[in-house]
Design an enzyme around this catalytic site. Structure first.
Site, short mmCIF file in Angstrom:
data_model
loop_
_atom_site.label_atom_id
_atom_site.label_comp_id
_atom_site.label_asym_id
_atom_site.label_seq_id
_atom_site.Cartn_x
_atom_site.Cartn_y
_atom_site.Cartn_z
N ALA A 64 4.57 -18.66 28.75
CA ALA A 64 3.27 -18.89 28.13
C ALA A 64 2.22 -18.78 29.25
CB ALA A 64 3.23 -20.27 27.50
N GLY A 109 8.26 -19.56 27.97
CA GLY A 109 8.06 -18.95 26.66
C GLY A 109 8.75 -17.61 26.50
N GLU A 112 12.28 -18.41 25.71
CA GLU A 112 12.23 -18.94 24.33
C GLU A 112 12.05 -17.82 23.31
OE1 GLU A 112 9.15 -21.71 25.59
OE2 GLU A 112 10.40 -23.38 24.93
N GLU A 132 9.63 -25.26 33.01
CA GLU A 132 8.53 -26.15 32.60
C GLU A 132 8.49 -27.48 33.34
OE1 GLU A 132 10.38 -24.38 30.52
OE2 GLU A 132 9.11 -23.41 29.03
#
Ligand code: CO8
Length: 259
Positions: A64, A109, A112, A132
């Site tokens: 992200a 992300g 993911e 993260e």
């Protein structure tokens, strides 16, 4: 849709996340384009399988967008997590099979996103990880849930707590990817697999995806009933009649008609 490119090759669609200057990091715009991609592909009944990859030599998706996230408030953080989760869940539950062709970094992300696809293939240069906790947050686009389901809670906890990245061979060993290819062979392999899938009866393939995904969410007694219903529904299709008819007549079946 400026951050996602879409190309059709027969019954296979190839989508490329295209924000190479930020290693294809997922900002709000990219998430919106991914959402639009899923809508476009779902609306096209001629697409039987989707391959998802990243543009450039280096990254599938490097996570992200840290710049966009850095100043979020608690409420905004939760909303950003929901935005990603909604898109990824929509991708995960697309009726057709999806293949992530992971051509480099798949971090946060990006890892993911690959896990919201049905199948992951990667290049030898691929790097996976959930970094993260090193940034002061948890995975927020489904990482705690999908990684644990894919590779088991013990290994998922180790990777997430330690924020350690893993290279392609280890990703293969722990079952995060199905196969590793030299970089130049990755897309041909992903497209070949997608074409192989697309040549099978599309309604049956979609029913298999639904049976596996929905069956995994319930106990075995309910799961086998889900399968029975989907199995039964195939007998109402022309493709079942052609497939079994061709076998009995000892001939190759005609191309399946998706009906
Ligand atoms: N976000 C924003 N920009 C990024 C990101 C990212 N995740 N990753 C790379 N970039 C940018 C860099 O800032 C750089 O931009 P610029 O040239 O303008 O400085 C450009 O991409 C190239 O990157 P590098 O120069 O760093 O390239 P390197 O080859 O040196 O390093 C790495 C490549 C190792 C991938 C490095 O870029 C990196 O560590 N990136 C961050 C990886 C990461 O930590 N990802 C996880 C982010 S957190 C996350 O994904 C949480 C998901 C859930 C969110 C839920 C929110 C509520």
């Amino acid at each position: 849709m400026t951050n996602v490119l879409l190309e059709k090759k027969g019954h296979v669609a190839v989508a490329t996340i295209n924000r190479p200057r930020a290693l294809n990091a997922l900002n709000s715009e990219v998430l919106e384009d991914l959402n639009e991609l899923v809508d476009l592909v779902n609306a096209d009944s001629e697409i039987y399988a989707l391959v998802l990859t990243g543009s450039g030599e280096k990254a599938f998706v490097a996570g992200a967008d840290i710049g966009e996230m850095s100043t979020l408030t608690q409420e905004e953080g939760e909303a950003f997590g929901k935005k990603g989760n909604d898109v990824f869940r929509k991708l995960e539950t697309m009726p057709i099979p999806t293949i992530a062709a992971v051509n480099g970094f798949a971090l946060g992300g990006g890892c993911e996103l690959s896990m919201a696809c049905d199948i992951r293939l990667c290049s030898e240069a691929a790097v996976f990880g959930q970094p993260e906790t090193g940034l002061g947050i948890t995975p927020g686009f489904g990482g705690t849930q999908r990684l644990a389901r894919l590779i088991g809670p013990g290994m998922a906890k180790q990777l997430i707590y330690s924020a350690r990245n893993i290279k392609a061979p280890e990703a293969l060993r722990v079952g995060l990817v199905n196969a590793v290819y030299p970089a130049e062979e990755l897309m041909p392999a992903a497209e070949k697999l997608a074409a192989t899938i697309a040549a099978n009866a599309p309604i049956a393939v979609r029913a298999c995806k639904k049976a596996i995904n929905e069956g995994l969410e319930v106990g075995m007694d309910e799961a086998v009933v889900i399968e029975e219903k989907l199995f039964g529904s195939c007998f109402g299709t022309a493709d079942q009649k052609e497939g079994m008819g061709a076998f009995l007549e000892k001939r190759k079946h005609e191309p399946y008609q998706n009906k």
